[in-house]
Write a protein that holds these residues in place. Structure first.
Motif: not given
Length: 196
Positions: A2-24
């Motif tokens: 389960e992933v909160p909607l806000t966290s999932f949308v944060d992941f969607i809009i990030k690119t590059g290394r920040p995307k991996l940081t968001c996943a972590k």
């Protein structure tokens, strides 16, 4: 997972290394139990719901929220002002908003709008946006496309309310064009969560 909607949308809009940081961060947060004490906006969301459920006047919103620590006062005052401005003199009635989970690629994203408001006779299902920075078009479109995908058979108007700016963003059909991207991002997040 389960992933909160806000966290999932944060992941969607990030690119590059920040995307991996968001996943972590998502993986780390999922291992921790929800603690209401760390939910910065909880009292605000609950106060708005209580105000509408009890059909109280908007001027009582601050007193429903109650005493706040100094670190929250300015932000909460800004949100109260924005929400009261949004309500204006509208005729508003509460109804219980729908809740569903969107599932894709092993992820469960709870779609839980905070408000069900009949505004001037039209039923709106509303997700609150409470952050200080203005929401991006991609963030709004992703949230609204997911809301519509989950609830479209129920015949509501779907919206995100930028509380501080008293701005209501409504779902538009063109936002559904983002769903392949949203599904692809869910695939990507699921893959990363299994690798990190």
């Amino acid at each position: 997972m389960e992933v909160p909607l806000t966290s999932f949308v944060d992941f969607i809009i990030k690119t590059g290394r920040p995307k991996l940081t968001c996943a972590k961060k998502i993986k780390k947060d999922s291992a921790e139990e929800y603690d209401p004490m760390t939910d910065y906006y909880k009292r605000f969301r609950e106060a708005i719901q209580e105000m509408h459920k009890k059909d109280l006047p908007k001027k009582q919103l601050s007193s429903i929220i109650g005493h706040l620590p100094a670190s929250k006062r300015d932000n909460y005052q800004e949100m109260v002002g924005g929400y009261r401005k949004f309500l204006g003199s509208k005729d508003v009635k509460w109804f219980k908003p729908p809740r569903k989970d969107w599932q894709h690629s092993g992820l469960t994203i709870p779609i839980n709008p905070e408000l069900g408001l009949e505004i001037e006779g039209e039923k709106h299902v509303i997700k609150l946006y409470l952050k200080a920075e203005k929401p991006s078009k991609d963030r709004l479109a992703s949230i609204l496309a997911l809301m519509y995908t989950c609830f479209s058979t129920e015949g509501y108007l779907y919206a995100v309310l930028d509380v501080r700016n008293a701005r209501l963003y409504l779902f538009e059909d063109s936002m559904l064009e983002l769903m392949p991207l949203v599904e692809g991002e869910a695939d990507s997040l699921s893959f990363m969560l299994n690798k990190i």
